[in-house]
Design a protein around this motif. Structure first.
Motif, PDB file in Angstrom:
ATOM      1  N   LYS A  13       1.227   7.380   3.551  1.00 37.98           N
ATOM      2  CA  LYS A  13       2.120   8.207   4.364  1.00 37.98           C
ATOM      3  C   LYS A  13       3.492   8.369   3.722  1.00 37.98           C
ATOM      4  CE  LYS A  13      -0.121   6.936   8.683  1.00 37.98           C
ATOM      5  NZ  LYS A  13      -0.105   5.866   9.691  1.00 37.98           N
ATOM      6  N   CYS A  15       5.899   6.256   2.941  1.00 38.11           N
ATOM      7  CA  CYS A  15       7.000   5.607   3.669  1.00 38.11           C
ATOM      8  C   CYS A  15       8.036   5.011   2.729  1.00 38.11           C
ATOM      9  CB  CYS A  15       6.472   4.540   4.606  1.00 38.11           C
ATOM     10  SG  CYS A  15       5.798   3.096   3.783  1.00 38.11           S
ATOM     11  N   ASP A  16       7.717   4.875   1.450  1.00 38.93           N
ATOM     12  CA  ASP A  16       8.707   4.450   0.462  1.00 38.93           C
ATOM     13  C   ASP A  16       8.935   2.936   0.438  1.00 38.93           C
ATOM     14  OD1 ASP A  16      10.239   5.474  -1.590  1.00 38.93           O
ATOM     15  OD2 ASP A  16      12.095   5.482  -0.436  1.00 38.93           O
ATOM     16  N   LEU A  17       8.241   2.182   1.296  1.00 37.55           N
ATOM     17  CA  LEU A  17       8.511   0.739   1.368  1.00 37.55           C
ATOM     18  C   LEU A  17       8.029   0.021   0.117  1.00 37.55           C
ATOM     19  CD1 LEU A  17       7.736  -0.148   5.090  1.00 37.55           C
ATOM     20  CD2 LEU A  17       9.933   0.230   4.015  1.00 37.55           C
ATOM     21  N   VAL A  19       7.897   1.293  -2.851  1.00 37.43           N
ATOM     22  CA  VAL A  19       8.831   1.654  -3.928  1.00 37.43           C
ATOM     23  C   VAL A  19      10.024   0.698  -3.895  1.00 37.43           C
ATOM     24  CG1 VAL A  19      10.260   3.506  -4.840  1.00 37.43           C
ATOM     25  CG2 VAL A  19       8.088   4.063  -3.770  1.00 37.43           C
ATOM     26  N   TYR A  39       2.067  14.431   3.044  1.00 34.53           N
ATOM     27  CA  TYR A  39       2.952  13.355   2.609  1.00 34.53           C
ATOM     28  C   TYR A  39       2.950  13.246   1.081  1.00 34.53           C
ATOM     29  CZ  TYR A  39       3.001  11.541   7.400  1.00 34.53           C
ATOM     30  OH  TYR A  39       3.164  11.388   8.748  1.00 34.53           O
ATOM     31  N   CYS A  60       2.688  -2.792   2.308  1.00 31.83           N
ATOM     32  CA  CYS A  60       2.170  -1.466   2.692  1.00 31.83           C
ATOM     33  C   CYS A  60       1.643  -1.504   4.123  1.00 31.83           C
ATOM     34  CB  CYS A  60       1.058  -1.030   1.743  1.00 31.83           C
ATOM     35  SG  CYS A  60       0.322   0.543   2.232  1.00 31.83           S
ATOM     36  N   PRO A  61       2.236  -0.744   5.046  1.00 32.30           N
ATOM     37  CA  PRO A  61       1.787  -0.801   6.435  1.00 32.30           C
ATOM     38  C   PRO A  61       0.420  -0.162   6.647  1.00 32.30           C
ATOM     39  CG  PRO A  61       3.951   0.234   6.247  1.00 32.30           C
ATOM     40  CD  PRO A  61       3.368   0.167   4.890  1.00 32.30           C
ATOM     41  N   ASP A  62      -0.006   0.680   5.736  1.00 32.19           N
ATOM     42  CA  ASP A  62      -1.269   1.384   5.942  1.00 32.19           C
ATOM     43  C   ASP A  62      -2.393   0.856   5.068  1.00 32.19           C
ATOM     44  OD1 ASP A  62      -0.707   3.680   7.880  1.00 32.19           O
ATOM     45  OD2 ASP A  62       1.014   3.661   6.555  1.00 32.19           O
TER      46      ASP A  62
END
Lengths: 71, 237
Positions: A13, A15-17, A19, A39, A60-62
């Motif tokens: 998605k 979300c950039d987390l 990165v 996305y 990674c949340p996904d």
């Protein structure tokens, strides 16, 4: 190359987390390509520097990053 | 965890916590003997993502439902997964009494200081001065009261065995949170009393920030008010 990541691009998605979490700063959101949801998914800009530390996969949340390590 | 893509917004902490729960259950070998109670809120669809048995409880009534299930099946791992609207607002009574009775259940409490699913309204846990759609000038103590620290309340109760507050905004914090969830689940299986794991989370859509900004905001504003660490741990002795 000590590690390699496979990104499930459809699931990402952008979300950039990951990165932000990558200690080697080798991840970025794909500047041009998008997935079917629109996305900008994550890509490795310097795959040869990956150490396989799994920081990106942990945050990674996904759950769309799989990390492989060289044995 | 199955392959269903999650419906959460990009960067939502729910995904990380789902992943941690799935990992812990798998490591404990409890996949076939775990019952989760899903709340009303963003995590209402948790049953679509984790391949365990689930019960969908009425709004706020997850701890009551979990108490019944654990009493009927004492060998099962029973946990509830609740947000701050479900646990700290409509379900405060159920939560406090289930913890006070010392039911051998685990409550995973996701605290993001806002009602995420309904569109970013003020929650009991909203910080002072924080702007939401129902307090556009910021939360004021004379009008809205003070943020509710439910975990501190739970630590005062005799029935609780393990009460902790964690966060998932950095890799190190995620590893710590996983250990906390594992400990809470082990208490539940070994009948040590009830456990509460609060996870201070982000809601980047509700806070109107990018996920990265939300993590920074959490560290600067949420963590000072909701200090991290174990508040009570009677399992050490």
């Amino acid at each position: 190359m000590k590690g390699k990541i496979i990104v499930n691009e459809e699931r990402c998605k952008g979300c950039d987390l990951c990165v932000a979490a990558c200690p080697m700063h080798i991840l970025e959101l794909s500047p041009l390509n998008v997935n079917s949801k629109g996305y900008h998914f994550v890509v490795q800009k310097a795959p040869e520097s990956c150490t396989g530390c799994t920081a990106c996969a942990i945050c990674c949340p996904d759950a769309c990053i799989t990390v492989y390590r060289e044995r | 965890m199955n392959d269903t893509p999650m419906h959460y917004c990009p960067g939502c902490s729910h995904g990380v916590v789902h992943k941690l729960i799935a990992e812990v259950i798998e490591e404990m070998g409890m996949t076939d003997r775990t019952i989760g109670i899903s709340p009303v809120g963003c995590a209402v669809f948790a049953y679509n993502y984790l391949d365990i048995d689930w019960v969908e409880a009425a709004h706020g009534r997850a701890p009551a439902c979990a108490s019944a299930l654990k009493r009927l099946w004492p060998d099962r791992l029973v946990f509830t997964y609740q947000g701050d609207g479900d646990l700290a607002c409509i379900g405060t009574g159920e939560t406090i009494h289930a913890l006070n009775r010392g039911e051998h259940i685990t409550i995973i409490f996701i605290n993001n200081a806002i009602y995420g699913m309904t569109g970013g309204q003020m929650a009991p846990t909203t910080l002072m001065g924080m702007k939401t759609s129902t307090c556009p000038y910021g939360r004021q103590s004379d009008l809205h009261g003070f943020p509710l620290k439910i975990t501190e309340l739970a630590a005062q109760l005799e029935g609780t065995a393990y009460v902790t507050r964690q966060t998932v905004h950095t890799v190190a914090a995620i590893r710590k949170a996983k250990k906390a969830i594992r400990k809470a689940f082990e208490n539940s299986i070994h009948g040590q009393g009830s456990s509460l794991v609060e996870v201070v989370s982000t809601c980047s859509a509700g806070w109107k920030m990018t996920p990265r900004q939300a993590n920074k905001w959490l560290e600067e504003n949420m963590v000072p008010y909701y200090p991290l660490g174990d508040l009570k741990d009677t399992t050490q002795s």
